[in-house]
Design an enzyme around this catalytic site. Structure first.
Site, PDB file in Angstrom:
ATOM      1  CG  HIS A 117      -2.401  -0.474   1.109  1.00  0.00           C
ATOM      2  ND1 HIS A 117      -3.312  -0.458   2.201  1.00  0.00           N
ATOM      3  CD2 HIS A 117      -2.775  -1.060  -0.058  1.00  0.00           C
ATOM      4  CE1 HIS A 117      -4.286  -0.929   1.741  1.00  0.00           C
ATOM      5  NE2 HIS A 117      -4.014  -1.532   0.416  1.00  0.00           N
ATOM      6  CE  LYS A 119      -1.976   4.297  -2.774  1.00  0.00           C
ATOM      7  NZ  LYS A 119      -1.934   3.193  -1.827  1.00  0.00           N
ATOM      8  CG  HIS A 345      -7.817   6.656  -2.147  1.00  0.00           C
ATOM      9  ND1 HIS A 345      -6.333   6.673  -2.390  1.00  0.00           N
ATOM     10  CD2 HIS A 345      -8.138   5.580  -2.335  1.00  0.00           C
ATOM     11  CE1 HIS A 345      -5.907   5.544  -2.458  1.00  0.00           C
ATOM     12  NE2 HIS A 345      -7.007   4.786  -2.490  1.00  0.00           N
ATOM     13  CE  LYS A 347      -6.264   4.689   2.383  1.00  0.00           C
ATOM     14  NZ  LYS A 347      -6.435   4.956   0.801  1.00  0.00           N
TER      15      LYS A 347
HETATM   16  O1  LIG Z   1      -5.037   2.791  -2.860  1.00  0.00           O
HETATM   17  C1  LIG Z   1      -4.838   1.583  -2.439  1.00  0.00           C
HETATM   18  O2  LIG Z   1      -3.755   1.005  -1.845  1.00  0.00           O
HETATM   19  C2  LIG Z   1      -5.886   0.550  -2.658  1.00  0.00           C
HETATM   20  C3  LIG Z   1      -5.796  -0.804  -2.394  1.00  0.00           C
HETATM   21  N1  LIG Z   1      -6.633  -1.569  -2.663  1.00  0.00           N
HETATM   22  C4  LIG Z   1      -7.997  -1.396  -3.589  1.00  0.00           C
HETATM   23  C5  LIG Z   1      -8.724  -2.169  -3.920  1.00  0.00           C
HETATM   24  C6  LIG Z   1      -8.726  -3.657  -3.571  1.00  0.00           C
HETATM   25  O3  LIG Z   1      -7.723  -3.958  -2.743  1.00  0.00           O
HETATM   26  O4  LIG Z   1      -9.461  -4.323  -4.007  1.00  0.00           O
HETATM   27  C7  LIG Z   1      -9.779  -1.989  -4.889  1.00  0.00           C
HETATM   28  C8  LIG Z   1      -9.896  -0.428  -5.060  1.00  0.00           C
HETATM   29  C9  LIG Z   1      -8.984   0.482  -4.707  1.00  0.00           C
HETATM   30  C10 LIG Z   1      -7.858   0.191  -3.817  1.00  0.00           C
HETATM   31  C11 LIG Z   1      -6.861   0.937  -3.619  1.00  0.00           C
HETATM   32  O5  LIG Z   1      -7.004   2.501  -3.895  1.00  0.00           O
END
Ligand SMILES: O=C(O)c1cnc2c(C(=O)O)cccc2c1O
Length: 459
Positions: A117, A119, A345, A347
């Site tokens: 994850h 970034k 998006h 956190k």
């Molecule tokens: O930014 C992220 O780390 C991240 C991680 N996973 C997802 C998933 C999934 O894991 O199904 C579905 C849609 C968007 C994300 C997303 O934006």
């Protein structure tokens, strides 16, 4: 300058916190001209003359990413750090065939359901090194109409060759960043580790809070996830006296499975970490925990409409197993930042006084509300099991020469004339109505059309 005209003026205006949101298309410029950066701003020559970069992320559109670099930087060495395996790893590498300046580093994911994850951008210039820790995937839609967060470091100058100084800050930013990157045990990262070592990061005021997959024991237990947060708050947090009635706030865009009731993890070990205060690990069980998560109608009425929910992957199956969460949910509201309709998006986590005027600490991170991201204690608390790579930064008043608490606001006008930390959402949070439900991405919504007149049929 109230309305900065240049990227550098924008950057300077947001100091000392250097916490920005991404630009949002379709809202008034006044919400994008201050305390907001686009990816093209980050990669602009105004920020530095790029020599090489390293992009840690989860999702990549390589063709799109290369277009975000100014043309003169598109041939500079670029290392992509990802978590893809097998066919999707080959697909990712296939995207980069036209670019011979791109190399890859696959982060190992040896624990089931773990993801990469994290970034983060490492930007090497001819006059130093800049770090950006953020929440956006490297795809166009993540930088279009969502609320995303980023911490942008200053340009860290090179240590003079003879310097014996380790170049770390009072927050041990450099030590913790190195420890995080070294945990990948990847040879492709060695040159970036050496580069970080050669730079003077003594001006860094934030604390790194990262997660690395593993079953962490002994000293390592407090290096990562919510146990790192607990350690930092135990050493540098507010006094129990100051915050004993203050609620804790979690804000995120996805939720993991956390057991059939709040005592399994949410309000036991996780809340205990967020509620830790200086030299006291007393469980503040009576403090309110407020969870900011988009409701179905937040998503329906958003700028993107129901498709915004494609990035909010909360499943009905998981939701059904933890209905106790419904008592904690609060709406996504960001009138102050003009982003109520720009789905989060980002956190972020913080502890604030009820009226929202002060905060004891604030975190922006890639970590959603999940055991995979923050870790779960096992073996009677002897080990912390983490599945995913995550990274975030924590803002603590003492490292910004602010007494024990930050004055905070969600109004950029106030922030620009005071020294207040500017939050991404409105405070106090607004509780869901009785009939509000959290957004779930895998069920249909046919009864009411979204902003664009569409319904949602996820089959
Ligand atoms: O930014 C992220 O780390 C991240 C991680 N996973 C997802 C998933 C999934 O894991 O199904 C579905 C849609 C968007 C994300 C997303 O934006």
């Amino acid at each position: 300058a109230i309305n900065p005209q240049t990227i550098n003026e924008k950057f300077l205006q947001a100091q000392p916190y250097s916490f920005f949101l991404t630009k949002v298309s379709g809202i008034s410029d006044k919400y994008n001209n201050t305390y907001a950066m686009d990816i093209k701003d980050l990669l602009s020559p105004s920020m530095g003359n790029l020599v090489a970069s390293c992009q840690f992320n989860f999702m990549f559109d390589i063709g799109w990413l290369m277009k975000q670099y100014p043309s003169q930087f598109r041939t500079k060495p670029l290392l992509i750090v990802h978590g893809e395996q097998g066919a999707s790893k080959n697909a990712l590498q296939g995207q980069a065939i036209p670019y011979n300046n791109i190399k890859f580093c696959q982060a190992k994911l040896e624990i089931m359901y773990g993801t990469h994850h994290t970034k983060m951008m490492l930007l090497l210039y001819d006059n130093g090194l800049r770090i950006v820790i953020h929440t956006s995937n490297l795809i166009q839609q993540d930088w279009h109409q969502k609320t995303q967060g980023m911490w942008i470091s200053p340009i860290f100058p090179k240590l003079s060759d003879i310097s014996k100084d380790k170049g770390d800050s009072v927050t041990n930013f450099k030590r913790d960043l190195l420890e995080y990157i070294q945990a990948y045990k990847a040879h492709q990262l060695k040159e970036w580790i050496d580069l970080i070592m050669k730079h003077d990061m003594s001006s860094a005021k934030v604390v790194v809070v990262g997660s690395v997959p593993g079953r962490h024991v002994d000293r390592s237990k407090s290096l990562w996830g919510h146990m790192k947060l607990r350690k930092v708050l135990y050493e540098h947090g507010p006094s129990q006296e100051t915050v004993k009635t203050w609620p804790m706030i979690g804000q995120f865009s996805s939720i993991g499975s956390m057991g059939p009731n709040k005592e399994n993890w949410l309000c036991s070990e996780w809340k205990q970490s967020l509620g830790t205060t200086k030299s006291s690990s007393m469980v503040s069980s009576n403090n309110r925990l407020m969870l900011i998560f988009p409701s179905r109608h937040n998503v329906r009425l958003s700028l993107e409409g129901y498709p915004a929910g494609g990035s909010i992957p909360y499943t009905a199956k998981t939701a059904q197993k933890q209905l106790f969460l419904n008592d904690f949910f609060h709406l996504w509201k960001s009138e102050g930042r003009g982003r109520t309709r720009a789905m989060p998006h980002i956190k972020s986590y913080c502890r604030t006084i009820q009226d929202g005027s002060k905060a004891a600490w604030f975190i922006v991170t890639s970590a959603n509300l999940s055991k995979a991201a923050w870790g779960a204690l096992e073996k009677k608390g002897a080990q912390l099991m983490i599945r995913s790579y995550e990274i975030g930064v924590m803002f603590l008043p003492k490292f910004f020469e602010e007494g024990e608490v930050f004055p905070i606001t969600s109004d950029p006008g106030i922030a620009s004339t005071t020294n207040k930390l500017l939050l991404p959402y409105d405070l106090p949070p607004t509780l869901y109505d009785k009939k509000d439900r959290p957004w779930m991405w895998d069920i249909p919504y046919m009864d009411l059309p979204d902003t664009n007149g569409n319904v949602w049929c996820p089959f």
